[in-house]
Design an enzyme around this catalytic site. Structure first.
Site, PDB file in Angstrom:
ATOM      1  N   GLU A  16      -3.716   0.485  27.091  1.00  0.00           N
ATOM      2  CA  GLU A  16      -3.719  -0.899  27.527  1.00  0.00           C
ATOM      3  C   GLU A  16      -2.812  -0.967  28.745  1.00  0.00           C
ATOM      4  O   GLU A  16      -3.092  -1.724  29.850  1.00  0.00           O
ATOM      5  CB  GLU A  16      -3.486  -2.128  26.674  1.00  0.00           C
ATOM      6  CG  GLU A  16      -4.486  -2.297  25.614  1.00  0.00           C
ATOM      7  CD  GLU A  16      -4.096  -1.529  24.312  1.00  0.00           C
ATOM      8  OE1 GLU A  16      -4.638  -1.488  23.104  1.00  0.00           O
ATOM      9  OE2 GLU A  16      -3.348  -0.411  24.336  1.00  0.00           O
ATOM     10  N   GLU A  31      -8.627   9.163  16.513  1.00  0.00           N
ATOM     11  CA  GLU A  31      -8.778   9.360  15.154  1.00  0.00           C
ATOM     12  C   GLU A  31      -8.020   7.623  14.942  1.00  0.00           C
ATOM     13  O   GLU A  31      -6.996   7.539  14.815  1.00  0.00           O
ATOM     14  CB  GLU A  31      -7.744  10.233  14.538  1.00  0.00           C
ATOM     15  CG  GLU A  31      -7.957  10.161  12.963  1.00  0.00           C
ATOM     16  CD  GLU A  31      -6.879   9.070  12.436  1.00  0.00           C
ATOM     17  OE1 GLU A  31      -7.476   7.984  12.028  1.00  0.00           O
ATOM     18  OE2 GLU A  31      -5.741   9.300  12.080  1.00  0.00           O
ATOM     19  N   GLU A  40      -5.620  -2.607  10.948  1.00  0.00           N
ATOM     20  CA  GLU A  40      -4.767  -2.254  11.940  1.00  0.00           C
ATOM     21  C   GLU A  40      -5.312  -2.514  13.544  1.00  0.00           C
ATOM     22  O   GLU A  40      -4.884  -2.099  14.214  1.00  0.00           O
ATOM     23  CB  GLU A  40      -3.942  -1.023  11.777  1.00  0.00           C
ATOM     24  CG  GLU A  40      -3.085  -1.137  10.821  1.00  0.00           C
ATOM     25  CD  GLU A  40      -2.044  -0.128  10.692  1.00  0.00           C
ATOM     26  OE1 GLU A  40      -2.499   1.146  11.114  1.00  0.00           O
ATOM     27  OE2 GLU A  40      -0.833  -0.037  10.162  1.00  0.00           O
TER      28      GLU A  40
END
Length: 240
Positions: A16, A31, A40
């Site tokens: 981000e 992954e 999560e």
């Protein structure tokens, strides 16, 4: 050191926040999978990278995920882990038991205790899925395979690399080799008496928790239509 500095660029930071030194990429490998696949919210970051950097003909690995539900007979474990709170060395701790009932259990489940068919209730195409698609309400239907008792629903996920020259897949289910994702168990408030051929229909709602988006709010509504018993219930869980 390895003579690859002209081919490999290592950037440290959150997706981000970092800015790549080139406008697009051909492959994204991540992954991102969590417990119950979506715990999560790591997939959000992959979707951000896809929308920002993946070239029109680019590939993502893995590219497909499917979520599965079934039921299990798990009386001994349920008695040990949940009924334990009814009498803790002479003290009643029902409040803790109630809290435990609303949190899914992540653990390894033996394949022999699975007593219903497997239903794929959600398929996610990583190339096209949107963040909004990860907040969903979907139906499921499973068939009981033997006369038994149902103490919980069980869920797992399968992962596929369909874009490889030779497609590859693996499962996190109880019929496959162990993975650190294990399986997710949702205990029912009451034990269900079931017979071979009985059906359980319902819906699964899943959404990021409003207070902490890394947590999941999961609701399972089910209706059992059986020879010995017919019942329905709503179970509300928070995965945190």
């Amino acid at each position: 050191e390895n003579g690859l500095s002209d081919r490999i660029t290592l950037l440290k930071g959150k997706m981000e926040e970092v800015e790549l030194p080139f406008p697009s990429v051909d492959i994204i490998i991540s992954e991102w999978m969590g417990y119950f696949l979506l715990y999560e919210s790591m997939l959000d970051t992959v979707l951000l990278a896809r929308d920002r950097y993946l070239s029109p003909n680019g590939k993502i690995f893995p590219d497909t995920a499917t979520m599965v539900i079934s039921t299990i007979e798990d009386g001994d474990y349920k008695e040990d882990k949940l009924s334990f709170w009814d009498n803790v060395y002479g003290f009643k701790m029902s409040a803790i038991k109630d809290a435990a009932m609303h949190e899914p259990l992540v653990d390894t489940v033996e394949s022999r205790v699975v007593n219903a068919s497997q239903c794929v209730f959600k398929t996610i195409d990583i190339m096209t899925v949107t963040k909004a698609d990860l907040n969903f309400s979907v139906p499921f239907e499973i068939s009981i395979m033997r006369d038994d008792y149902v103490h919980a629903f069980i869920s797992w996920f399968d992962i596929e690399f369909r874009a490889c020259h030779k497609p590859v897949r693996f499962s996190t289910g109880p019929f496959a080799k162990y993975t650190h994702w294990k399986q997710t168990v949702f205990y029912t408030p009451n034990t269900l008496t079931v017979c071979k051929g009985d059906t359980i229909k319902g819906t699964i709602d899943c959404a990021p928790n409003a207070e902490n988006p890394r947590d999941l709010d999961i609701t399972i509504d089910y209706q059992l239509t059986g020879k010995e018993e017919s019942s329905e219930d709503r179970m509300v869980f928070r995965m945190c």
